[in-house]
Design an enzyme around this catalytic site. Sequence first.
Site, PDB file in Angstrom:
ATOM      1  N   SER A 100       0.828  -1.198   0.000  1.00 46.13           N
ATOM      2  CA  SER A 100       0.000   0.000   0.000  1.00 46.13           C
ATOM      3  C   SER A 100       0.870   1.258   0.000  1.00 46.13           C
ATOM      4  O   SER A 100       1.681   1.447  -0.899  1.00 46.13           O
ATOM      5  CB  SER A 100      -0.959  -0.054   1.185  1.00 46.13           C
ATOM      6  OG  SER A 100      -2.021   0.851   1.040  1.00 46.13           O
ATOM      7  N   HIS A 253      -7.152  -6.260  -0.011  1.00 44.87           N
ATOM      8  CA  HIS A 253      -6.022  -5.335   0.046  1.00 44.87           C
ATOM      9  C   HIS A 253      -4.883  -5.828   0.930  1.00 44.87           C
ATOM     10  O   HIS A 253      -3.721  -5.533   0.673  1.00 44.87           O
ATOM     11  CB  HIS A 253      -6.519  -3.981   0.569  1.00 44.87           C
ATOM     12  CG  HIS A 253      -5.469  -2.919   0.597  1.00 44.87           C
ATOM     13  ND1 HIS A 253      -4.873  -2.436  -0.558  1.00 44.87           N
ATOM     14  CD2 HIS A 253      -4.896  -2.242   1.633  1.00 44.87           C
ATOM     15  CE1 HIS A 253      -3.991  -1.489  -0.241  1.00 44.87           C
ATOM     16  NE2 HIS A 253      -3.977  -1.378   1.080  1.00 44.87           N
TER      17      HIS A 253
END
Length: 275
Positions: A100, A253
């Site tokens: 991320s 994610h």
Amino acid sequence: MAIKGIETVGNIDIYFEQYRSNSSHQTIILLHGFLSSSFSYRKLIPYLTSDFNIITVDLPPFGQSGKTYRYTYSFENIARSIIELIEAKGLQSICLIGHSMGGQIALQLANIRPDLVQRIVLLCSSGYLPSFPRKMKALSYLPFFSLGVRHYLAKSGLEKNLKKVVYNQELIDDAMRQGYLQPFTEGRQIFRALGRMVRDKRVDLLKEDLQKIHTPCLLIWGREDKVVPLKIGKRLASDLPNANLVILNDTGHLLPEEKPAEVTSYIKNFFIEKS
């Protein structure tokens, strides 16, 4: 067994954990995402330590790293601080794994010091994000802004955020809840630092910047990522000159926690192919 420590670089303390398997092995530095810490790699690390020397870093102001209001929390400056940490440890060649926000910082680092980075693995990396609006940056100077940050995070809620980042909701347990919540229960400094981070945020690396990064890159993405959608991964794979994209089905994610074994397999194959 991890060697835990804090290295002071410039005006910030950086917490790290070092897992050394063999002096001849490649060193990988793990960079976590926004509102996270090295905790997010706890399931991936055991798969890597037999073949690599691992260093996990809590990126300031997260985890156990410094949260001083005097530090500049731009991604570029954080990358420069990690470079100082690498040099302080006498390392001349490393690989990076960035999840991320950590992926964007890995790219910033490679953009600044391409000689230092052999390979990069981007796990659902952030990218192409603009700076915050001027009005919000102006508000960040006000004394009560940190209270607003704290209220916003409390309102969004830990459970809601965890459900957003994982595809398989059964992975959410008390250990995960506690691990992600703990850094935000230890005083107000983190919220003041996050306010400063809003002010310091600049536009992410642009296409022309990414095209100059010739470091081999492996991008691994969850097809069901709701935080950084797959289209960002495809765009990064297109703009980076030496990149390959792998897509994992039924994955969100939080790749290091959701699919550590599968992610490790791709990482090891990537390093062998490029060695």
